[in-house]
Design a protein around this motif. Sequence first.
Motif, PDB file in Angstrom:
ATOM      1  N   ALA A  11      -1.974  -1.751 -16.149  1.00 17.27           N
ATOM      2  CA  ALA A  11      -2.107  -0.323 -15.869  1.00 17.27           C
ATOM      3  C   ALA A  11      -1.259   0.075 -14.673  1.00 17.27           C
ATOM      4  O   ALA A  11      -0.607   1.118 -14.657  1.00 17.27           O
ATOM      5  CB  ALA A  11      -3.575   0.021 -15.612  1.00 17.27           C
ATOM      6  N   THR A  12      -1.255  -0.779 -13.632  1.00  7.63           N
ATOM      7  CA  THR A  12      -0.429  -0.475 -12.461  1.00  7.63           C
ATOM      8  C   THR A  12       1.050  -0.539 -12.806  1.00  7.63           C
ATOM      9  O   THR A  12       1.852   0.286 -12.366  1.00  7.63           O
ATOM     10  CB  THR A  12      -0.745  -1.461 -11.335  1.00  7.63           C
ATOM     11  N   ALA A  13       1.422  -1.553 -13.590  1.00  9.19           N
ATOM     12  CA  ALA A  13       2.831  -1.684 -13.966  1.00  9.19           C
ATOM     13  C   ALA A  13       3.292  -0.541 -14.831  1.00  9.19           C
ATOM     14  O   ALA A  13       4.467  -0.173 -14.816  1.00  9.19           O
ATOM     15  CB  ALA A  13       3.044  -3.002 -14.705  1.00  9.19           C
ATOM     16  N   SER A  14       2.372   0.026 -15.623  1.00 11.91           N
ATOM     17  CA  SER A  14       2.749   1.155 -16.465  1.00 11.91           C
ATOM     18  C   SER A  14       2.718   2.469 -15.710  1.00 11.91           C
ATOM     19  O   SER A  14       2.786   3.537 -16.311  1.00 11.91           O
ATOM     20  CB  SER A  14       1.808   1.243 -17.675  1.00 11.91           C
ATOM     21  N   ALA A  15       2.605   2.421 -14.404  1.00 11.44           N
ATOM     22  CA  ALA A  15       2.722   3.599 -13.538  1.00 11.44           C
ATOM     23  C   ALA A  15       1.571   4.561 -13.755  1.00 11.44           C
ATOM     24  O   ALA A  15       1.759   5.755 -13.897  1.00 11.44           O
ATOM     25  CB  ALA A  15       4.061   4.283 -13.775  1.00 11.44           C
ATOM     26  N   GLN A  16       0.363   4.096 -13.796  1.00 16.04           N
ATOM     27  CA  GLN A  16      -0.808   4.936 -13.907  1.00 16.04           C
ATOM     28  C   GLN A  16      -1.870   4.470 -12.929  1.00 16.04           C
ATOM     29  O   GLN A  16      -1.798   3.364 -12.393  1.00 16.04           O
ATOM     30  CB  GLN A  16      -1.357   4.917 -15.345  1.00 16.04           C
ATOM     31  N   PHE A  48       0.714   8.898  -8.356  1.00 16.61           N
ATOM     32  CA  PHE A  48       1.606   7.824  -7.917  1.00 16.61           C
ATOM     33  C   PHE A  48       1.975   6.945  -9.109  1.00 16.61           C
ATOM     34  O   PHE A  48       1.119   6.489  -9.875  1.00 16.61           O
ATOM     35  CB  PHE A  48       0.920   6.974  -6.842  1.00 16.61           C
ATOM     36  N   THR A  49       3.260   6.721  -9.273  1.00 16.05           N
ATOM     37  CA  THR A  49       3.736   5.888 -10.376  1.00 16.05           C
ATOM     38  C   THR A  49       4.791   4.928  -9.854  1.00 16.05           C
ATOM     39  O   THR A  49       5.673   5.308  -9.081  1.00 16.05           O
ATOM     40  CB  THR A  49       4.361   6.744 -11.496  1.00 16.05           C
ATOM     41  N   VAL A  50       4.696   3.681 -10.295  1.00 18.66           N
ATOM     42  CA  VAL A  50       5.644   2.673  -9.846  1.00 18.66           C
ATOM     43  C   VAL A  50       7.031   2.919 -10.434  1.00 18.66           C
ATOM     44  O   VAL A  50       8.044   2.732  -9.779  1.00 18.66           O
ATOM     45  CB  VAL A  50       5.138   1.265 -10.222  1.00 18.66           C
ATOM     46  N   SER A  51       7.078   3.373 -11.682  1.00 17.63           N
ATOM     47  CA  SER A  51       8.368   3.557 -12.352  1.00 17.63           C
ATOM     48  C   SER A  51       9.196   4.673 -11.742  1.00 17.63           C
ATOM     49  O   SER A  51      10.404   4.721 -11.937  1.00 17.63           O
ATOM     50  CB  SER A  51       8.142   3.842 -13.845  1.00 17.63           C
ATOM     51  N   GLU A  52       8.540   5.569 -10.986  1.00 11.04           N
ATOM     52  CA  GLU A  52       9.282   6.682 -10.392  1.00 11.04           C
ATOM     53  C   GLU A  52       9.459   6.523  -8.887  1.00 11.04           C
ATOM     54  O   GLU A  52       9.778   7.494  -8.198  1.00 11.04           O
ATOM     55  CB  GLU A  52       8.584   8.007 -10.708  1.00 11.04           C
ATOM     56  N   LEU A  53       9.267   5.318  -8.383  1.00 11.21           N
ATOM     57  CA  LEU A  53       9.523   5.092  -6.960  1.00 11.21           C
ATOM     58  C   LEU A  53      11.023   5.248  -6.669  1.00 11.21           C
ATOM     59  O   LEU A  53      11.867   4.735  -7.402  1.00 11.21           O
ATOM     60  CB  LEU A  53       9.063   3.694  -6.556  1.00 11.21           C
ATOM     61  N   GLY A  54      11.348   5.948  -5.607  1.00  7.67           N
ATOM     62  CA  GLY A  54      12.748   6.134  -5.235  1.00  7.67           C
ATOM     63  C   GLY A  54      13.509   7.027  -6.183  1.00  7.67           C
ATOM     64  O   GLY A  54      14.727   6.865  -6.331  1.00  7.67           O
ATOM     65  N   THR A  55      12.817   7.971  -6.828  1.00  8.70           N
ATOM     66  CA  THR A  55      13.482   8.889  -7.743  1.00  8.70           C
ATOM     67  C   THR A  55      13.355  10.317  -7.236  1.00  8.70           C
ATOM     68  O   THR A  55      12.558  10.609  -6.340  1.00  8.70           O
ATOM     69  CB  THR A  55      12.895   8.792  -9.158  1.00  8.70           C
ATOM     70  N   ARG A  56      14.131  11.172  -7.816  1.00 10.31           N
ATOM     71  CA  ARG A  56      14.115  12.588  -7.435  1.00 10.31           C
ATOM     72  C   ARG A  56      14.609  13.410  -8.626  1.00 10.31           C
ATOM     73  O   ARG A  56      15.100  12.872  -9.620  1.00 10.31           O
ATOM     74  CB  ARG A  56      15.017  12.836  -6.224  1.00 10.31           C
ATOM     75  N   CYS A  57      14.469  14.721  -8.495  1.00 11.35           N
ATOM     76  CA  CYS A  57      15.027  15.661  -9.476  1.00 11.35           C
ATOM     77  C   CYS A  57      14.590  15.336 -10.894  1.00 11.35           C
ATOM     78  O   CYS A  57      15.407  15.289 -11.828  1.00 11.35           O
ATOM     79  CB  CYS A  57      16.550  15.672  -9.393  1.00 11.35           C
ATOM     80  N   VAL A  58      13.275  15.108 -11.078  1.00  9.39           N
ATOM     81  CA  VAL A  58      12.749  14.803 -12.408  1.00  9.39           C
ATOM     82  C   VAL A  58      12.634  16.104 -13.196  1.00  9.39           C
ATOM     83  O   VAL A  58      11.980  17.057 -12.750  1.00  9.39           O
ATOM     84  CB  VAL A  58      11.386  14.098 -12.313  1.00  9.39           C
TER      85      VAL A  58
END
Length: 286
Positions: A11-16, A48-58
């Motif tokens: 669940a954590t790895a799937s960004a939830q 909070f989602t792991v897959s979107e760490l360090g991202t922007r402009c979604v």
Amino acid sequence: MWRLFLLGFLATASAQIPSLGWCPDFQAMANFNMNRFLGTWYEAERYFTVSELGTRCVTTHYTATPEGRILITNEITNSITGFKRIMEGHLQMVGREGEGRVMVKYSSAPLPYDFEYSILDTDYDTYAVMWACSGIGPVHTQNTWLLTRDRLPSLAVMQNAYAVLDRYKISRTFFQKTNQADCTILPAPAATSELSKSADVVEPVEVQEKEVEQVVEKRVADVEVKPSEPELRSAVPDMKEEAKPMQVPELIMSESENKETIEKIEKIEMKQPIEAAPEIKDTPAQ
């Protein structure tokens, strides 16, 4: 026990956000109008989602095809490298008729997968609140997104979205704001290379066109000036040519008159007898 740990890890790895218990029974928006929901939405806040760490402009785009399919495109830009990741798929309505539950099937991801979420509420023009939950046994995971039509929404718009969270008793503890600043100056790398190539090709063409225009203007100026010069020069010879016909007849008349007078004089001389020269007599010498 290890199963619970594994489910929590997945669940954590799937960004939830993992939680104990069953998924809450949240009812999706009734009388949902998908046609009004189409268009571009910007992610304002999310769990909070792991897959979107360090991202922007979604950004998410919903478009309809002539065949009636609904296509979805997610754009996520890396804050460090500036590279844009694009996920494409299509969605279909699920659940009861008119209910805001959709199933998204992504095809451009490394591994195709399905993802179901509910649209809890939206006014179609400013904000939308989306929620998803999946569970196995006594463990479930939740995710929530706040979307807005404006990249940088006003406080009043966000307050309306927060009111929906309060109505469903969704905690804002794990919410994070999505960085949507200066997104217009972060094009995709492919677009940047195309722009640079087009700039290299266009600039010389513009210079050549300017040079050609300058040459043409100079030649046109020369052509416009040159015809006026012979007109000014031809005025003097024209005056001389007009004066000559007046002088030539006068000279011709004077010569003819001279010839007539000469002929008359010759005739008169021929009529007059020629006087004999006096004879010279020899005188004897004394």
